[in-house]
Every structure is written in C-alpha cells, then in structure tokens.
Design a protein around this motif. Structure first.
Motif, mmCIF file in Angstrom:
data_model
loop_
_atom_site.group_PDB
_atom_site.id
_atom_site.type_symbol
_atom_site.label_atom_id
_atom_site.label_comp_id
_atom_site.label_asym_id
_atom_site.label_seq_id
_atom_site.Cartn_x
_atom_site.Cartn_y
_atom_site.Cartn_z
ATOM 1 N N PHE A 232 0.867 -1.184 0.000
ATOM 2 C CA PHE A 232 0.000 0.000 0.000
ATOM 3 C C PHE A 232 0.894 1.220 0.000
ATOM 4 O O PHE A 232 1.597 1.483 0.970
ATOM 5 N N PHE B 58 -1.010 -6.957 3.522
ATOM 6 C CA PHE B 58 -0.387 -5.791 2.894
ATOM 7 C C PHE B 58 0.706 -5.231 3.785
ATOM 8 O O PHE B 58 0.796 -5.560 4.972
ATOM 9 N N THR C 209 -2.476 2.190 -4.423
ATOM 10 C CA THR C 209 -2.379 3.524 -3.842
ATOM 11 C C THR C 209 -3.706 4.257 -4.002
ATOM 12 O O THR C 209 -4.454 3.998 -4.942
ATOM 13 N N HIS D 278 -6.811 2.646 -5.666
ATOM 14 C CA HIS D 278 -7.665 2.034 -4.644
ATOM 15 C C HIS D 278 -9.116 1.905 -5.090
ATOM 16 O O HIS D 278 -9.827 1.030 -4.630
#
Lengths: 255, 444
Positions: A15, A45, A89, A114
C-alpha cells in the motif's frame, strides 16, 4: 514492510500511502479508512513507512527532472529491494507515476488505484456492504481526477464503488473525459494560482453543488483538498461533505 | 479550334503545381527544425487512430452541431474533388464533361449529388460565418484570434462560398446552353439545385451565356488551385496534416511524461550507480528542456502546423476558463509562428534561430506555462490529437533546469523534497504516524 521482510513474509500488496496520506491532517483519515478496510477484509499488505519518499510527481511536472529522478530512483531501489510486485495507492498522482513513469527507470510493478482495488473486493464479495448505511438513497456526485480519468482512462471503477453503496449517483455536466480539473494538478497544489478571474476549484465546486448532491466523492488527495476548500468558500461545508471513496466504504462497513 | 485555352490551362496548372511543391518543401523543412523523434511503433494502432480520428472525424462529434456542419464540408471536399478530376482532363484535352458519355444516367445523378453538396457547403459556411462573426462563439474571440487568425478563418469560408457559387452558375448556364442545342453542351437529366438560379440567366444571349459558363469554369478551377496554394499559408493546412498528425499520435497513457535519459545518466552517476551508457562517450550536451522551436521535437512542430485554431482545447482548459493567460491554442500558434519566423529568416539568409529571440520569452511567457494543471483536457479535446501539454512541459523543464526560474513556492517545494522527501516540510520519520491511531483503535 521492513518488519515483514525481516520475518521472511512477503505481503500480497504494497500500500503506497503517499505524502498527503502520511502528512495531510484531513487526508490521513483516508489512509486510516483504507487500512481498516484492508484489515477487515484480511488482505495481506505492507507499507514502506519512513522508507517511502515522494514519487516525484510534482517535481517532474514543475520541470525539475533531476529531482524527480532522484526520488524515483530511490523509491525504485527500495521497492525492488523488497521485491514488490503489486502496488495499491489511493493517490492518482502516485498511481500514474509509479505505473507509467517508473518502468523507464527500472521499476516494473502492477499498479492499481484504490478505486479499482475496492471494486475488485466488492465484486469478489470480500467487502460486504450493509446497504441502508449512512449513504442510502443520498445523492452523490463523483469528481473525476485528471490523473485517474483522462491520464489513465479509469472512469468506471470509482463509479461502480459508489453505486455499490445504494446511492443515487448524479453526474456533473463536465464528467469523465470532459471532467474539469480541481486545479491542483501539475504541481499547482504547491503554489498560488496565476492571476485570473476565478480559482479553478471554485468553478468546479459550483458545478458540483449545482447537481444538488448531498456529498461529493473524490478519489484523490489533491481533489479532496481543493473541493473541500471550494465547499467552504461557498459556506456549504455543513450541508455538503467531501469524501474519499475509501471513507464512504469504510463508513458503510462500520469500520 | 484554338488550343490556346488548353495551353493556358496547362500553364496555370504547372505554375500552381510548382508553387505548391515549393511550399510543401518549405513546410517540411520547418517541421524538421524540430528534433528527431522516432514514433512508428504499433503501426496497426496508428493506422486505426488515423482512420478513426482523421478520416472518421471521431473526436469532432464531442460537439455535435459544428461536427455535423464540418462533416458536410469535409464530405463535399472529398467528393467534389472527383469533379475536379474531370475539370483537369477537360482543361488539358479541350473536351467538355468528358465523363458524361461514359457514365450515362449515373453522370446526371452524380452532378445532382455534387450540387446538393455544394449547397450543403454553402449553408455550412454561412453558418460558420455567423458563429464566428454574429454569435461570436467564445472560443473564436479569444485574444490570440485577433487580426490575421480571424481574417484567415473568414477568408477560407468566403472563398469556399464563392467556389460553390461558381459551380452552380456554371451548371445553370451550361444547361441553358444545352437546352438551346448549342454545340458541345450536353443536356443532363435535370439539375435540381442549379435549376433554381437558371431564371437569372434565361434572358441572356448564347454568347453571353458561353462567356459566363466559361468564366465560371475557369474561376472554379483556378480558384481551387489558388486556394490550394493559399492553404499552405493558412491554418487550413489541417485538411492534409490531420492525417500524419493522427498517425504520429502519442499512444502512451496521457498521464505519462517522457523520461529524460540524459538526466538518468547524471542521476545514476550521482548515486554511484553504473549506467548502461557509461562506456559510450557522453552524448552532445544539449539543452535541458525547450527554449526554442529547435529544442522541441518535429512532432511538436507538425502539431503546430496541423492546428486549425478551432479552440476546443482552450475552451476546455481549466486555467483559461478561470481567466488565466494560458491558452493551449495560443501555445500551438506561437510554436508555428516562431517556426515561420525562423524559416523565413533562414530562407532570406538571415540569422534563423540566432536572431536574439526565442519561443520562450518572446512568444510564450512563464505566466502562461506556470498556469497549466497538466490535466490533459486540451489533449483530450483536440479533434486531430495535437498535444499542447508536451510543449508546455518541455518549456517548464527549461525554466526549472536551465534558468532556475520556477516560482518561489515551487522552489520551496523542491527544497522540501530534497531534504524531507516530501513536497511538504515534515520530518520523514513522521511518515508512519498515521498508523498510531489505527493501532490504538484496534488494541481497544
């Protein structure tokens, strides 16, 4: 990321938080909302934390190619060091830069915004929306970010995410390929605008308010700032809220 | 019969051909004042883009009314040029309507279609004149349109109207002469549109009508040749350049800004990394970014010559919409005008680029390029895939890297990025602080 790597684990996604996601007081809430969604869904993540640096987007767009490449090369070294394969992102500027501009400097990753990632999670049934949540039946308008829309042709994913919330999606006159910029791209975020008759974010906010929407949804930290400022300028901040997509989903999931 | 008209025609045709040849060579030279760039990857996609965007006018249809009017003129231009072929053969051989005997009834139908298209062009051109001069559609009245650009646009429309009138006059008088059985004139199966103006001419003698018919014929063909020459001096070049311009479109995602390998080499050296090209001798040190037309690529310059100044880019530009000086159309016009200035100077044995002037500064100001949000609205809006943003970014690179002339607030942003790796001045160690709240909530 460093902790995961030290214990020999490799996360499914990296991320990429971005500078606004790390430092902007308002936008940190978006980072937190997205992380809560990931935790709830159980996505493995990692984040780079202090090892992350600005992608260099505003430097390159302001013309400072040296500074851009210094940032980019450093980031690529870090990501390649961790053998990152997939990056998610929330920032369309980071998204565009890592996806389109890092390959020329040796950084090749699968990069997802995202909005696309949330859409996948919803489609896969991993995010179960309660419907009837805070947004049920509300009128929501979506502001296209230039770096998601025109720059990378992502128009439908954010709309699908909004529609999943059981809301009425209303479009502004200028949307999708004709979407009007919030005024912050191309490093404008970091300086005062040139002389003119109006600020761009005011023009865009007027258009958003004209739809009669109860809330303005965005998928970009700069747009969030610009639209929030615009709504404040129109003294409508109590009636019309500006949200990032992740905040809306998190709210509906109750996380 | 005298072959004088045939000789005259050949002479006119040859002169026009020669002038056009010289003009095309001149334009080609000017376009290649720009730097070399190879753009011939993905040929299939390029042909497809050209067919859709240039031939198919796909992007015009974002604005439906002008798109429809423009389509009529465009279709008419292509189809009426078939008739010009007949004009040329008639002109050289001294024949009259040479295709008529071969095509029979089809010829009459074709002529009626041509006449319909001529009327369509007339109507469209009048509508366009009204849009520019009476309705004063905003994008046609911006500051960069003052003077020659506005005159150029009106001249093109007026010339087209006059040429269409010449066709209709020619057909009307031609058919009156044919119905009177005058030698050489062929009676066609009722020409509908020119029939309406026949009453203007019926009272005239055969000799007068022959004179008018011949005059209209010569006026039309010489007019077309003169117009072809005029186009090479005009924004109307788009009718040809739209094709190569779309073929050489940028096929990458619009958000991607091209990498500067010469900077990569220096960055790698600074970071102590091996560079791929370190064994090669350093390339000629050029300028970083663009100050003048020869720093841009030839595609940028071709873009400039392809621009027909429709202003759809400027009408969509968020900076221009809110009253800033930036106008993407002006950027393109400035590049073309500077290329013209340098080109003419070179041809006159003048100093060319060494005239103490440059694109940045004398044509385009920093205030203009600094206002760009890089939103790509102009690129998206252009019906022939011109990319003003590419030029703006190259100019910004020059300002930032050669002049250190970026606005103070950007310099502060650069400094933050150098020291804190963020455009804002926060300690890099605080990057992960947002997580504290999430952790707190989760442990509760």
């Amino acid at each position: 990321m460093a902790e995961m790597a030290a214990s020999g684990k490799s996360p499914e996604i990296l991320f990429w938080v971005g500078c606004a996601g790390s430092f902007d007081d308002r936008y940190k809430a978006v980072t937190q909302a997205f992380v809560k969604i990931l935790n709830k869904v159980g996505v493995s993540f990692a984040v780079l934390g202090p090892e992350e640096a600005c992608t260099g987007d505003p430097a390159r767009r302001a013309g400072n190619e040296f500074l851009f490449q210094m940032q980019a090369v450093a980031n690529i070294q870090v990501m390649n060091g961790y053998e990152v394969k997939k990056v998610v992102t929330a920032c369309p500027h980071c998204f565009n830069t890592i996806k389109n501009e890092y390959p020329a400097l040796g950084g090749n990753y699968e990069v997802i915004h995202h909005s696309q990632f949330l859409q996948q999670l919803i489609n896969d049934g991993k995010i179960v929306l309660q419907g009837g949540g805070a947004f049920k039946g509300k009128k929501i308008t979506f502001h296209d970010s230039c770096y998601l829309g025109r720059a990378n042709d992502v128009y439908e994913a954010p709309r699908e995410v909004i529609k999943a919330l059981d809301v009425e999606l209303v479009e502004m006159k200028r949307c999708r390929t004709k979407g009007l910029c919030c005024g912050a791209g191309g490093a404008q975020m970091f300086k005062e605008p040139e002389n003119g008759k109006k600020d761009i974010n005011i023009e865009r906010t007027e258009e958003a308010l004209a739809t009669g929407a109860n809330a303005i949804a965005v998928g970009c930290p700069f747009c969030l700032t610009m639209m929030s400022d615009g709504v404040k300028n129109k003294e409508k901040e109590h009636d019309v809220k500006v949200y990032d997509l992740a905040e809306m989903i998190a709210k509906d999931m109750g996380v | 019969m005298s072959i004088l008209p045939q000789l005259a025609f050949l002479l006119v045709f040859a002169i026009a051909g020669f002038i056009i040849y010289k003009r095309v060579s001149y334009l080609k030279r000017n376009i290649f004042l720009g730097k070399g760039e190879t753009r011939n990857d993905q040929p299939e996609k390029r042909w497809k883009t050209m067919l859709l965007v240039a031939l198919g006018q796909q992007k015009m249809f974002k604005r439906i009314i002008p798109a429809f009017l423009h389509l009529l003129i465009y279709v008419a231009f292509i189809i009426i040029n078939l008739e010009v072929l007949e004009f040329i053969i008639d002109g050289i051989t001294g024949s009259h309507r040479i295709f008529a005997p071969f095509l029979g009834a089809v010829y009459g139908i074709s002529m009626n279609i041509f006449e319909f298209l001529a009327i369509a062009v007339l109507v469209s051109c009048v509508a366009f004149l009204i849009r520019r001069n009476v309705m004063k559609v905003e994008r046609f009245t911006k500051p960069e349109m003052k003077g020659w650009p506005a005159l150029d646009a009106n001249l093109i429309l007026i010339i087209e109207i006059i040429l269409m009138f010449a066709i209709l006059t020619m057909n009307a008088t031609d058919q009156i002469l044919a119905s009177r059985g005058v030698e050489k004139y062929l009676l066609l199966d009722g020409l509908f549109f020119s029939g309406f103006i026949q009453p203007l001419f019926v009272g005239m003698s055969d000799a007068t009508l022959v004179f008018i018919e011949r005059f209209a014929w010569w006026f039309h063909i010489v007019g077309i040749l003169a117009f072809a020459v005029y186009i090479t001096y005009s924004k109307h070049l788009h009718i040809f350049l739209a094709f190569p311009n779309t073929w050489y479109s940028n096929l990458k995602p619009k958000g991607e800004i091209n990498n500067m390998p010469e900077v990569t080499n220096e960055v790698n050296m600074m970071l102590g990394m091996a560079t791929e090209s370190s064994a090669e001798p350093p390339a000629e040190i050029g300028r970083f970014g663009a100050k003048d037309v020869n720093d841009l690529t030839w595609v940028n310059v071709m873009n400039a010559y392809s621009c027909t100044e429709c202003g759809r880019c400027t009408a969509e530009c968020p900076a221009n919409l809110t009253g800033k000086k930036l106008s993407p159309r002006k950027i393109m016009m400035d590049v073309r005008d500077r290329a013209e200035e340098v080109g003419k100077s070179l041809d006159a044995g003048g100093p060319g680029f060494e005239d103490g002037k440059s694109l940045l500064g004398d044509y385009i100001t920093k205030e203009e390029i600094n206002a760009c949000t890089t939103c790509n609205a102009c690129v998206e809006a252009c019906p022939v895939n011109i990319d003003p943003l590419s030029i703006i970014l190259q100019l910004r690179r020059y300002v930032a890297m050669e002049e250190s002339g970026t606005p103070a607030q950007w310099n502060a942003m650069f400094q933050n990025m150098e020291t804190s790796f963020s455009p804002w001045k926060f300690p890099p160690t605080d990057r992960f602080n947002w997580a504290d709240q999430v952790k707190n909530e989760e442990t509760k």
